[in-house]
Design an enzyme around this catalytic site. Structure first.
Site, PDB file in Angstrom:
ATOM      1  N   LYS A  69       1.826 -37.919  39.766  1.00 10.54           N
ATOM      2  CA  LYS A  69       1.480 -39.348  39.692  1.00 10.54           C
ATOM      3  C   LYS A  69       1.130 -39.925  41.058  1.00 10.54           C
ATOM      4  O   LYS A  69       1.246 -41.128  41.293  1.00 10.54           O
ATOM      5  CB  LYS A  69       2.596 -40.170  39.041  1.00 10.54           C
ATOM      6  N   GLY A  70       0.661 -39.053  41.955  1.00  6.83           N
ATOM      7  CA  GLY A  70       0.256 -39.531  43.269  1.00  6.83           C
ATOM      8  C   GLY A  70      -1.242 -39.673  43.408  1.00  6.83           C
ATOM      9  O   GLY A  70      -1.726 -40.194  44.403  1.00  6.83           O
ATOM     10  N   GLY A  71      -1.991 -39.152  42.404  1.00  4.58           N
ATOM     11  CA  GLY A  71      -3.446 -39.199  42.466  1.00  4.58           C
ATOM     12  C   GLY A  71      -4.063 -37.824  42.622  1.00  4.58           C
ATOM     13  O   GLY A  71      -5.191 -37.692  43.098  1.00  4.58           O
ATOM     14  N   GLY A 276      -4.718 -44.799  35.335  1.00  7.52           N
ATOM     15  CA  GLY A 276      -4.843 -46.211  35.668  1.00  7.52           C
ATOM     16  C   GLY A 276      -4.267 -47.139  34.619  1.00  7.52           C
ATOM     17  O   GLY A 276      -4.655 -48.305  34.545  1.00  7.52           O
TER      18      GLY A 276
END
Length: 312
Positions: A69-71, A276
């Site tokens: 979930k950090g990208g 997102g």
């Protein structure tokens, strides 16, 4: 004669068949695991049996090790713009799941894309960062591997982690809890909650620095990547010693989705709708407790990596 030809055909099929897919996650990891093939309107293709002339499958020279979930998916898709980078299609979980690691390095290599000698193969599995086994295993495979670690505000990462699991459980028609009931147990912060444990960056970083020098681990600011992708990607290009090929024209801001999408090779594409998602509103007192808990861990992490982040 017909029987002989049939036997030969079956033998060829077995010889060139694609490797079996990665094993399912260990018990308890499934609902929170990041979905694969996340580009919108993406169709699932079988890997080609033979690559273009002059190509081969190689173990990754660079790995996105986290954080969940950090990208990580956004980073991988954006790096895929670069002509000298080829990316693995799925999260392989080779170094953190014992059942996959037991299949051996040849199995792992077979899951990589075909690449030319001048290209860099990149694989990403966010679970590597928090795995106590992954650093030593990756070092054993390639001690000169260049590691990419994308991070974001640990408090926001916890909420994003909860949000993903929340929607996964809703889709599976499983019971859900409001975030405050997950974060608080018996009036105190539930520090044993997995999402909180994953945000203790200093704890997990120690294992990586035991096996890799800091110079081989590039930190990507996930919060900045969301707001302005190009500067962060240019830093990655320099870290990987690649010529600059990613440009501002490769991105456009999608007002509907609220984040940047990719424009490359005449196509426009955005990350899957599961990315997102809006976060739930969190009780102010609970949020304060969470931020206070991370403060010392964040300071420890800053000292370890010799830089700071804007994590309030």
């Amino acid at each position: 004669m017909a029987c002989l030809l049939a036997s030969v055909f079956l033998l060829v099929l077995r010889t060139h068949a694609a490797p079996p897919p990665p094993a399912h996650p260990p018990s308890g990891e499934g609902p929170g695991s990041e979905p694969l093939n996340l580009l919108a309107n993406e169709t699932e293709d079988y890997p080609p049996l033979v690559g273009p002339p002059g190509t081969s499958k190689r173990v990754p020279q660079s790995i996105i090790i986290g954080v969940r979930k950090g990208g990580t998916r956004a980073l991988l898709e954006m790096l895929d713009i670069h002509p000298d980078i080829v990316v693995a299609a799925t999260e392989v979980h080779f170094f953190d799941w014992d059942e996959n690691y037991a299949r051996g390095l040849d199995w792992y290599r077979d899951l990589m894309p075909f690449s030319y000698a001048h290209q860099i193969t990149v694989e990403k599995t966010p679970g590597y960062f928090t795995s106590p086994l992954a650093p030593e295993r990756i070092h054993r495979m390639n001690s000169s591997a260049k590691l990419l670690l994308i991070l974001r505000d640990p408090t926001e990462r916890v909420i994003s982690d909860y949000t993903q699991v929340y929607y996964n459980r809703l889709e599976s028609r499983k019971p859900v809890q409001v975030i405050e009931d997950v974060l608080i147990r018996n009036g105190a912060l539930n520090t044993r909650y997995k999402a909180i444990q994953r945000s203790l960056y200093d704890v997990h970083m120690r294992g990586w620095l035991r096996h890799f020098p800091l110079e081989q681990i590039h930190l990507v600011d996930g919060d900045t990547l969301i707001r302005d992708p190009l500067p962060e990607l240019q830093k990655v290009e320099r870290f990987l010693r690649l010529p600059p090929r990613i440009a501002a024209s490769n991105f456009y801001f999608n007002q509907t989705k609220g984040f940047y999408c990719i424009r490359s090779d005449g196509r426009e594409r955005c990350l899957h709708e599961s990315k997102g998602r809006p976060h739930p509103a969190v009780n102010g007192t609970v949020l304060q407790q969470l931020r206070a808990y991370f403060q010392e861990h964040n300071r420890n992490f800053y000292r370890m990596v010799k830089r700071s982040f804007d994590w309030h």
